[in-house]
Design a protein around this motif. Structure first.
Motif, PDB file in Angstrom:
ATOM      1  N   PRO A  73      19.882  -3.504  -2.651  1.00  0.00           N
ATOM      2  CA  PRO A  73      20.910  -3.966  -1.703  1.00  0.00           C
ATOM      3  C   PRO A  73      21.716  -5.134  -2.234  1.00  0.00           C
ATOM      4  N   GLN A  74      21.300  -5.724  -3.350  1.00  0.00           N
ATOM      5  CA  GLN A  74      21.941  -6.916  -3.918  1.00  0.00           C
ATOM      6  C   GLN A  74      21.990  -8.055  -2.901  1.00  0.00           C
ATOM      7  N   PHE A  75      20.814  -8.371  -2.370  1.00  0.00           N
ATOM      8  CA  PHE A  75      20.645  -9.505  -1.470  1.00  0.00           C
ATOM      9  C   PHE A  75      20.426 -10.778  -2.292  1.00  0.00           C
ATOM     10  N   MET A  76      21.044 -11.874  -1.884  1.00  0.00           N
ATOM     11  CA  MET A  76      20.615 -13.162  -2.402  1.00  0.00           C
ATOM     12  C   MET A  76      19.217 -13.447  -1.852  1.00  0.00           C
ATOM     13  N   PRO A  77      18.426 -14.276  -2.542  1.00  0.00           N
ATOM     14  CA  PRO A  77      17.028 -14.461  -2.131  1.00  0.00           C
ATOM     15  C   PRO A  77      16.840 -14.887  -0.683  1.00  0.00           C
ATOM     16  N   THR A  78      17.695 -15.772  -0.156  1.00  0.00           N
ATOM     17  CA  THR A  78      17.526 -16.164   1.252  1.00  0.00           C
ATOM     18  C   THR A  78      17.709 -14.967   2.176  1.00  0.00           C
ATOM     19  N   ASN A  79      18.563 -14.033   1.795  1.00  0.00           N
ATOM     20  CA  ASN A  79      18.740 -12.827   2.606  1.00  0.00           C
ATOM     21  C   ASN A  79      17.556 -11.881   2.464  1.00  0.00           C
ATOM     22  N   GLY A 118      12.322  -1.003  -5.772  1.00  0.00           N
ATOM     23  CA  GLY A 118      11.845   0.329  -6.109  1.00  0.00           C
ATOM     24  C   GLY A 118      11.818   1.337  -4.983  1.00  0.00           C
ATOM     25  N   SER A 119      11.973   0.909  -3.734  1.00  0.00           N
ATOM     26  CA  SER A 119      11.831   1.817  -2.600  1.00  0.00           C
ATOM     27  C   SER A 119      13.166   2.088  -1.924  1.00  0.00           C
ATOM     28  N   PRO A 120      13.668   3.341  -1.991  1.00  0.00           N
ATOM     29  CA  PRO A 120      14.898   3.676  -1.262  1.00  0.00           C
ATOM     30  C   PRO A 120      14.765   3.463   0.243  1.00  0.00           C
ATOM     31  N   ALA A 121      13.596   3.799   0.809  1.00  0.00           N
ATOM     32  CA  ALA A 121      13.420   3.642   2.256  1.00  0.00           C
ATOM     33  C   ALA A 121      13.482   2.171   2.656  1.00  0.00           C
ATOM     34  N   ASP A 122      12.889   1.295   1.853  1.00  0.00           N
ATOM     35  CA  ASP A 122      12.951  -0.141   2.136  1.00  0.00           C
ATOM     36  C   ASP A 122      14.376  -0.650   1.985  1.00  0.00           C
ATOM     37  N   THR A 168      20.477 -23.847  -5.994  1.00  0.00           N
ATOM     38  CA  THR A 168      19.137 -24.440  -5.974  1.00  0.00           C
ATOM     39  C   THR A 168      18.364 -23.942  -4.756  1.00  0.00           C
ATOM     40  N   LYS A 169      19.036 -23.872  -3.613  1.00  0.00           N
ATOM     41  CA  LYS A 169      18.398 -23.326  -2.412  1.00  0.00           C
ATOM     42  C   LYS A 169      17.961 -21.883  -2.640  1.00  0.00           C
ATOM     43  N   GLU A 170      18.825 -21.097  -3.291  1.00  0.00           N
ATOM     44  CA  GLU A 170      18.475 -19.703  -3.562  1.00  0.00           C
ATOM     45  C   GLU A 170      17.322 -19.612  -4.565  1.00  0.00           C
ATOM     46  N   LEU A 171      17.257 -20.543  -5.500  1.00  0.00           N
ATOM     47  CA  LEU A 171      16.164 -20.563  -6.467  1.00  0.00           C
ATOM     48  C   LEU A 171      14.826 -20.794  -5.777  1.00  0.00           C
ATOM     49  N   ILE A 172      14.784 -21.725  -4.842  1.00  0.00           N
ATOM     50  CA  ILE A 172      13.545 -21.972  -4.097  1.00  0.00           C
ATOM     51  C   ILE A 172      13.153 -20.725  -3.304  1.00  0.00           C
ATOM     52  N   ALA A 173      14.143 -20.063  -2.717  1.00  0.00           N
ATOM     53  CA  ALA A 173      13.865 -18.825  -1.975  1.00  0.00           C
ATOM     54  C   ALA A 173      13.305 -17.749  -2.898  1.00  0.00           C
ATOM     55  N   ALA A 174      13.844 -17.645  -4.117  1.00  0.00           N
ATOM     56  CA  ALA A 174      13.329 -16.659  -5.073  1.00  0.00           C
ATOM     57  C   ALA A 174      11.873 -16.951  -5.426  1.00  0.00           C
ATOM     58  N   LEU A 175      11.520 -18.220  -5.551  1.00  0.00           N
ATOM     59  CA  LEU A 175      10.123 -18.584  -5.828  1.00  0.00           C
ATOM     60  C   LEU A 175       9.226 -18.212  -4.650  1.00  0.00           C
ATOM     61  N   ARG A 176       9.720 -18.371  -3.433  1.00  0.00           N
ATOM     62  CA  ARG A 176       8.934 -17.961  -2.262  1.00  0.00           C
ATOM     63  C   ARG A 176       8.699 -16.450  -2.270  1.00  0.00           C
ATOM     64  N   ILE A 177       9.713 -15.692  -2.679  1.00  0.00           N
ATOM     65  CA  ILE A 177       9.549 -14.230  -2.767  1.00  0.00           C
ATOM     66  C   ILE A 177       8.510 -13.888  -3.820  1.00  0.00           C
ATOM     67  N   ALA A 178       8.570 -14.583  -4.963  1.00  0.00           N
ATOM     68  CA  ALA A 178       7.607 -14.323  -6.038  1.00  0.00           C
ATOM     69  C   ALA A 178       6.185 -14.640  -5.601  1.00  0.00           C
ATOM     70  N   GLU A 179       6.038 -15.593  -4.707  1.00  0.00           N
ATOM     71  CA  GLU A 179       4.700 -15.984  -4.252  1.00  0.00           C
ATOM     72  C   GLU A 179       4.019 -14.871  -3.471  1.00  0.00           C
ATOM     73  N   THR A 180       4.782 -14.158  -2.649  1.00  0.00           N
ATOM     74  CA  THR A 180       4.176 -13.163  -1.755  1.00  0.00           C
ATOM     75  C   THR A 180       4.776 -11.769  -1.885  1.00  0.00           C
ATOM     76  N   GLY A 181       5.788 -11.628  -2.735  1.00  0.00           N
ATOM     77  CA  GLY A 181       6.547 -10.379  -2.779  1.00  0.00           C
ATOM     78  C   GLY A 181       5.876  -9.259  -3.540  1.00  0.00           C
ATOM     79  N   PRO A 182       6.578  -8.125  -3.617  1.00  0.00           N
ATOM     80  CA  PRO A 182       5.994  -6.915  -4.210  1.00  0.00           C
ATOM     81  C   PRO A 182       5.972  -6.899  -5.731  1.00  0.00           C
ATOM     82  N   LEU A 183       6.709  -7.836  -6.378  1.00  0.00           N
ATOM     83  CA  LEU A 183       6.819  -7.809  -7.834  1.00  0.00           C
ATOM     84  C   LEU A 183       6.396  -9.141  -8.428  1.00  0.00           C
ATOM     85  N   PRO A 184       5.853  -9.118  -9.655  1.00  0.00           N
ATOM     86  CA  PRO A 184       5.601 -10.386 -10.354  1.00  0.00           C
ATOM     87  C   PRO A 184       6.924 -11.041 -10.730  1.00  0.00           C
ATOM     88  N   PRO A 185       6.927 -12.350 -10.952  1.00  0.00           N
ATOM     89  CA  PRO A 185       8.192 -13.059 -11.212  1.00  0.00           C
ATOM     90  C   PRO A 185       9.013 -12.479 -12.350  1.00  0.00           C
TER      91      PRO A 185
END
Length: 412
Positions: free
Chosen positions: A198-204, A222-226, A167-184
Motif C-alpha cells: 500500500p506504500q504506507f508511511m510507518p505511522t500509517n 507479502g499478503s494481498p488480503a492484508d 525522524t518521527k517516521e523512523l521511530i514508527a518504523a522501529l516500533r513496527i520492527a519490534e512487533t511486526g511480521p518482518l525482521p528489520p
C-alpha cells in the motif's frame, strides 16, 4: 587553454579527498545522532536494544536521496524541474499505463474477490477503488521495493528539509520492527520511506494496517488480503462515504467559469444542473446525489476533461495529495468494474513549463492579492482558479491553467 584545463583537473583532484573527508565526518555525526537522539526516543516507545541494533546494523547515509541538507549547509532549490503534474497532465494517463493497470486489476479482482468483498462489507469502500490504489502504488504488489527503510528514514531524519517529520517516521518504523511480521533488514521501502504494497508511511502502518487473511498478522509486504484490508481501512477512517461514487465526468458550458473549481466552492447538484452542467454520458446522476453538494474539478483547466466530484474524491486525495492521482485511481477503478473507456473529453496539449516557472507565476499572483495555495511550483486548484481570475480580470479567455505566455505578462 591547456594550463586552465590542467588547473581545473588538479583542483578537482584536490577537492575529492576533502569531500570524502567531509562525508566521513558527517557519517560519524550520523552514527552519534542515532545513539544519542534516536535510541532514547525509540526506547521510550518500547523498542528493545536488540531491535534497534538489528535495524541499523551496517546502515550508513544514502547520499543519493533528494532534499538532503548536510550539517553546515543550506537547503537549495533546483532551478529547472519538470514534472507531469504541471507539465502535461495527459502523461499521467498514458494509454499504456491505464490499460496495464486495468488489465491486471481485472485479474486481481477475480483472484482476490473474497478479500475485496470482505473489505467492502467491513468498511464500505468499493473493491474497485482499493484496486485502483493498489495498482497505482505498487503494481498490485509486482513492483520491486528495494530500499532499506532504516537507511532512508535515518538519512532523511538526520539531514533533510523535513527532518522532524522523517525522524518521527523512523521511530514508527522501529516500533513496527519490534512487533511486526518482518525482521528489520527485510522491511523494504520506497526512496521516501513508504512501506509495503500500500506504500504506507510507518505511522500509517501503525494506524491502519489490518489482518485481512486471519493469520493474526498485518503483513502489507507479502499478503494481498492484508494489503486490501489496510487500504480500505485507511479510506474508511479518512471519511469515505459508502454508497457514493468518487465523481462523474461532465461537460462545462463556456458560460460557466472554470474559476468555480475547488472543494471550498461546492454547490448542490441541482445548482450545477441549472448552470447547464451535465454528465458526458447523458445518463442522470445517481439518485443518492440529489440535494447533495458536489464540487467542480478541472485538473487541466479548459485543456482537458471536467468532473463533478463527491467528498470521496478528496478522501482519495488524503492518500496522495494530487488531483491527478485521485482521478487516476477513480478512473482505473471504473474501468476495472464497469469496462468504461477513456474520458470523453481528451487532454489537450499544454505548454511544458519548469516548476520554477510556475512558482514565479504564483508569486506574481500573490502580489496581486490572489490565494494560490503557496508558491510551490505546483498548479493546484487554488493556483488554477487564480490564473482564471487573473485572465478574466485582464480581458483574456479564462483557461485556468498555466501557459508560457503568462510568464511575461505576469512579470509586468
Amino acid at each position: 587553454m591547456i594550463r586552465a584545463t590542467l588547473a581545473l583537473v588538479i583542483g578537482l583532484l584536490a577537492v575529492q579527498p576533502a569531500l570524502a573527508q567531509n562525508r566521513a565526518g558527517v557519517e560519524r555525526q550520523f552514527q552519534s545522532w542515532l545513539q544519542r537522539t534516536v535510541w532514547p526516543a525509540a526506547r521510550a516507545e518500547g523498542v528493545s536494544r536488540a531491535t534497534f541494533d538489528r535495524a541499523f546494523d551496517g546502515v550508513t547515509l544514502n547520499w543519493d536521496l533528494p532534499d538532503l541538507v548536510p550539517p553546515g549547509s543550506r537547503p537549495t532549490t533546483p532551478k529547472t524541474q519538470v514534472q507531469t503534474e504541471f507539465g502535461a497532465p495527459a502523461l499521467y494517463f498514458s494509454p499504456g499505463t491505464v490499460t496495464a493497470a486495468t488489465r491486471t486489476g481485472r485479474q486481481m479482482a477475480s483472484r482476490h474477490a473474497a478479500a475485496l468483498a470482505r473489505a467492502e462489507r467491513t468498511t464500505g469502500v468499493p473493491g474497485r477503488i482499493v484496486l485502483g490504489i493498489w495498482g497505482r502504488e505498487s503494481g498490485y504488489g509486482q513492483a520491486p521495493i528495494r530500499h532499506d527503510v532504516f537507511q532512508v528514514l535515518g538519512t532523511k531524519g538526520f539531514m533533510s528539509t523535513r527532518a522532524p517529520y522523517f525522524t518521527k517516521e523512523l521511530i514508527a518504523a522501529l516500533r513496527i520492527a519490534e512487533t511486526g511480521p518482518l525482521p528489520p533488514r527485510a522491511m523494504k521501502s520506497s526512496w521516501a520511506g513508504a512501506l509495503g504494497q500500500p506504500q504506507f508511511m510507518p505511522t500509517n502502518v501503525l494506524a491502519y494496517a489490518r489482518d485481512g487473511d486471519g493469520d493474526g498478522r498485518a503483513d502489507i509486504w507479502g499478503s494481498p488480503a492484508d494489503t486490501i484490508a489496510s487500504i480500505a481501512t485507511y479510506l474508511q477512517q479518512h471519511g469515505w462515504q459508502p454508497g457514493r461514487d468518487w465523481g462523474f465526468e461532465v461537460r462545462v458550458p463556456p458560460a460557466v467559469s472554470c474559476t468555480l473549481e475547488g472543494p471550498d466552492q461546492g454547490r448542490p447538484l441541482g445548482r450545477w444542473q441549472e448552470m447547464g452542467i451535465a454528465r458526458v454520458s447523458g445518463r442522470p446522476f445517481p439518485a443518492i446525489e440529489a440535494g447533495r453538494q458536489l464540487f467542480l474539478l478541472m485538473p487541466a483547466g479548459r485543456h482537458g476533461p471536467a468532473f463533478l466530484v463527491t467528498p470521496n474524491f478528496y478522501v482519495l486525495k488524503d492518500y496522495n495529495m494530487s488531483d491527478l492521482y485521485a482521478l487516476f485511481v477513480g478512473h482505473v477503478g471504473d474501468r476495472i468494474q464497469y469496462g468504461s473507456g477513456d474520458f470523453a473529453t481528451p487532454w489537450a496539449r499544454t505548454d511544458s513549463l519548469f516548476r520554477s516557472d510556475i512558482a514565479a507565476m504564483q508569486r506574481a499572483l500573490e502580489r496581486q492579492g490572489h490565494d494560490v495555495g503557496g508558491a510551490d511550483g505546483l498548479p493546484g486548484f487554488r493556483t488554477r482558479r487564480s490564473i482564471g481570475r487573473w485572465q478574466e480580470a485582464t480581458g483574456r479567455p479564462a483557461t485556468c491553467f498555466p501557459e508560457a505566455s503568462m510568464k511575461r505578462s505576469l512579470a509586468r
